[in-house]
Write an enzyme that holds these catalytic residues in place. Structure first.
Site, PDB file in Angstrom:
ATOM      1  N   ASP A  65       0.782  -0.921  -0.413  1.00 10.48           N
ATOM      2  CA  ASP A  65       0.034   0.281  -0.405  1.00 10.48           C
ATOM      3  C   ASP A  65       0.288   1.007  -0.298  1.00 10.48           C
ATOM      4  O   ASP A  65       1.551   1.292   1.169  1.00 10.48           O
ATOM      5  CB  ASP A  65      -0.883  -0.011   1.294  1.00 10.48           C
ATOM      6  N   ASP A  66       0.902   2.210  -1.070  1.00 10.00           N
ATOM      7  CA  ASP A  66       1.594   3.111  -1.259  1.00 10.00           C
ATOM      8  C   ASP A  66       3.170   3.098  -1.213  1.00 10.00           C
ATOM      9  O   ASP A  66       3.745   3.731  -0.685  1.00 10.00           O
ATOM     10  CB  ASP A  66       1.340   4.096   0.332  1.00 10.00           C
TER      11      ASP A  66
ATOM     12  N   CYS B 106      -5.938   4.808  -3.152  1.00 12.11           N
ATOM     13  CA  CYS B 106      -5.738   3.110  -2.781  1.00 12.11           C
ATOM     14  C   CYS B 106      -7.381   2.861  -3.809  1.00 12.11           C
ATOM     15  O   CYS B 106      -7.043   2.174  -4.288  1.00 12.11           O
ATOM     16  CB  CYS B 106      -5.723   3.238  -1.169  1.00 12.11           C
TER      17      CYS B 106
ATOM     18  N   ASP C 248      -0.248  -0.450  -5.388  1.00 14.19           N
ATOM     19  CA  ASP C 248      -1.625   0.637  -5.169  1.00 14.19           C
ATOM     20  C   ASP C 248      -1.701   1.386  -5.474  1.00 14.19           C
ATOM     21  O   ASP C 248      -2.024   1.691  -7.020  1.00 14.19           O
ATOM     22  CB  ASP C 248      -3.072   0.404  -4.642  1.00 14.19           C
ATOM     23  N   ASN C 249      -0.961   2.256  -5.278  1.00  9.35           N
ATOM     24  CA  ASN C 249      -0.721   3.336  -6.328  1.00  9.35           C
ATOM     25  C   ASN C 249       1.172   3.551  -5.618  1.00  9.35           C
ATOM     26  O   ASN C 249       1.767   2.957  -4.428  1.00  9.35           O
ATOM     27  CB  ASN C 249      -0.917   4.785  -5.288  1.00  9.35           C
TER      28      ASN C 249
END
Ligand code: NAG
Ligand code: NAG
Ligand code: NAG
Length: 642
Positions: free
Chosen positions: A44-45, A80, A326-327
């Site tokens: 995540d991130d 997200c 996700d990003n």
């Protein structure tokens, strides 16, 4: 003569047909036994551009050295929930209309209300005969209130629940739609680690091939609430496991040309107003960077375990392992406080490493791809592309020689990046939201000798960056050359963006074909032919009527090929209220803190032993917490650009 050649052609195609049939037959009977497993590790991130992968020794050893690193893989909506939904559906955000992390434009309840979870990746894989498994964070808004409405399509799932998703030392899960539990004295990534290992063990004994998606929340920031001042809800850098908290003491955010520059080269919208960061602020960004690398260590340990487990089970050679996030993330680039959601490369370019049959070992590839194409690629690897719906925007990424022949090719030249927000969200910062529209469309176009980022903002501003990272043009986007570019060049880029900003299915995979209604033009150099100057000059320009924080179709008119695409017009976003939400009542802040505190939030936890019987630490979540319906997002629990 003519007759003869026709006859030859006819007999040739007959041979082809027969060969095609027989090889297909061989293929399907062989693949019935040998369809590959897929393990998908998804953080995540996590940035690609700030070098976080270099600090993960197991990722290096098992993935980078034994697989291929794809340097041009992108998230097309840098936050997200929208990004995850785009991946799950193989659709751009302008087609899912999940454009934000929470209601009214995003979140799990809206995902369900729009019916998006009725037709998506796990259901396609299930239809293909795969065992489907999910562990970790799926998307914002899966919570202690709606766990009973478990996402469809997972044979086994262990979902992280809000409002504790972003609290490292308070892991709260719901397994297969059962009543939630929390794990005492445990670190979230370690619990995911234990669950993923246990899942792999169990999957060794299933007949069908498996798909296992493991999704830790690290290295996302942590949410904090001040018990003495409940209004004081904020976020802070990630909390590492105790055993990692002192690592990397001298490491700093890479001082690339765009890090807190003296001259701000990226100036659209709010970027223009960002002051140079002072030393305190850059020190804090360095601390945040170290905290992220430390939080990733527990993920890296899990990666090591999962590879060892696959090897022990004799499954390593029949399994594709994908690693992505996700990003992306930024820390100080173009003078920004911590965060994501912008169109800078740091936020959209994400890790993608793949290992498996037919994937080159220790290779680096600049093949262009996006999250929308992962689901079709999984289905193609599973030999089950017939389970994909016709509306899918992504295509098959040609990662193996077999997939290079696949009819549903992803574009390896162009894609668009999009975002809609009235404000820009920063993290771990005193000002969490700055005024300034964060609504834009960005074309990324990459070829053998070119690499441009072209953006149109809702403010009417334009950006053009000449990126080409290998030959070092302007990889850090320090100079906006929009005004220096010729009209005829901009006309081409704008035309592509015009198609891609509202593309559907094939027009996303091949925007040139919509523009030219034939296959003659297939790349930027071809489109730059002088003969086409008039055609490109007459096309309408990408524009917004005004800035909005959500996707308003009319506001973004005109849409090229409206009539051609009208057959599948955007799904009407009629959101039905979640029945539980309608019972929602206002809870004064102190009650909220009390409720939230029903599950302890320890500052630190004990050491994790992979072989511990960690499930014995599971405790039921108090009834009061489940039954008191709180719109946690209203109090800032998952609104920080997460
Ligand atoms: C940095 O922050 C500390 C504590 O908030 C403050 O005392 C100090 O003056 C600041 N230094 C600078 C250079 O702003
Ligand atoms: C996994 O399954 C294979 C094939 O059924 C078996 O040979 C092997 O012993 C199993 N390994 C483990 C670690 O369970
Ligand atoms: C997207 O959703 C919003 C909020 O429900 C709605 O107002 C808007 O019209 C939708 N956009 C499209 C293109 O359907």
């Amino acid at each position: 003569m003519r007759f003869l050649s026709l006859a030859i052609i006819a007999s040739l195609s007959l041979i082809e047909l027969v060969q095609g049939q027989s090889s297909q037959h061989v293929l399907s009977s062989a693949t019935e036994k040998k369809r590959p497993n897929i393990l998908f590790i998804f953080t995540d991130d996590q940035d690609y551009r700030m070098d976080s992968l270099s600090y993960m020794p197991n990722v290096q050893k098992y993935l980078v050295d034994q697989g291929t690193t794809y340097t041009n893989h992108y998230a097309t909506v840098s936050v997200c929930c929208p990004s995850r939904v785009s991946l799950l559906r193989g659709q751009f955000a302008h087609n899912t209309n999940i454009t934000h992390v929470m209601e009214p434009y995003g979140g799990y309840d809206r995902f369900n209300a729009l019916g998006l979870g009725e037709d998506y990746l796990p259901l396609w894989l299930q239809a293909a005969g795969y065992s489907t498994n999910y562990i970790g964070k799926l998307m914002n808004g899966v919570s202690v209130h709606n766990w009973e409405t478990a996402p469809k399509g997972w044979d086994y799932q262990d979902q992280l629940l809000d409002p504790y998703t972003y609290v490292y030392n308070t892991p709260v899960f719901s397994k297969d739609g059962q009543s939630p539990v929390f794990y005492e004295n445990s670190y979230q990534t370690d619990i995911i680690h234990g669950k993923a290992k246990a899942a792999l063990k169990k999957l060794n004994n299933t007949e069908e091939p498996f798909f296992l998606w493991v999704s830790p929340m690290a290295p996302h920031g942590q949410f904090v609430i001040n018990p003495n001042d409940p209004k004081d809800i904020t976020s802070e850098p990630p909390i590492p496991a105790q055993r990692h908290k002192n690592l990397f003491q001298d490491v700093k955010v890479p001082r690339t040309a765009n890090f807190n520059p003296d001259v701000q080269g990226k100036t659209a919208s709010y970027f223009n107003d960002l002051p140079k960061l002072d030393e305190n602020q850059t020190d804090f960004l360095d601390h945040t960077y170290r905290s992220r690398l430390r939080a990733l260590q527990a993920v890296d340990e899990m990666v090591g375990t999962l590879f060892q487990q696959l090897e022990e089970q004799g499954q390593l050679e029949d399994t594709y392992i994908f690693y992505s996030a996700d990003n992306g993330y930024h820390l100080g680039q173009h003078r920004t406080p911590a965060g994501k959601t912008t169109n800078m490369e740091e936020d959209i370019n994400v890790p993608l490493i793949i290992r498996g049959p037919g994937i080159a070992k220790g290779a680096v590839s600049d093949l262009v791809s996006t999250h929308e194409s992962l689901a079709p690629t999984f289905l193609a690897l599973a030999n089950a592309e017939d389970k994909l719906p016709s509306w899918i925007d992504g295509g098959v990424i040609p990662i193996t020689s077999a997939l290079k022949q696949h009819p549903l090719q992803a574009s390896t030249e162009t894609f668009s990046v999009e975002f809609w927000s009235d404000v820009v969200a920063w993290e771990n910062s005193e000002t969490l939201f700055s005024p300034g529209a964060n609504t834009y469309k960005t074309l990324r176009i990459v070829g053998p000798n070119y690499d441009y980022s072209y953006a149109v903002w809702c403010t009417g501003e334009h950006e053009l960056f000449d990126i080409k990272h290998l030959s070092q043009n302007d990889p850090y986007q320090t100079q906006n050359i929009y005004k220096q570019a010729t009209d005829r060049f901009i006309n081409r880029l704008d035309a592509l963006l015009l198609v891609l900003k509202s593309c559907k299915a094939e027009s996303c995979r091949n925007p040139w074909k919509i523009l030219h209604e034939q296959d003659k033009i297939g790349s930027l150099p071809q489109a730059l032919s002088k003969d086409l100057d008039d055609f490109y000059a007459t096309l309408p320009k990408v524009k917004y009527d005004h800035c909005t924080g959500y996707y308003d179709y009319e506001n973004e008119a005109p849409h090229f090929g409206d009539t051609a695409l009208a057959a599948e017009s955007p799904k009407q976003a009629t959101v039905v209220n979640n029945p539980r939400k309608s019972q929602q009542r206002e809870v004064p802040p102190q009650n909220i803190v009390d409720l939230f505190s029903l599950i302890p939030v320890p500052e630190e936890t004990g050491e994790f032993m992979v072989d511990d019987d960690f499930e014995s630490r599971a405790r039921p979540v108090p009834e009061e917490l489940k039954e008191t319906i709180v719109d946690w997002s209203k109090y800032g629990f998952y609104s920080f650009g997460s």
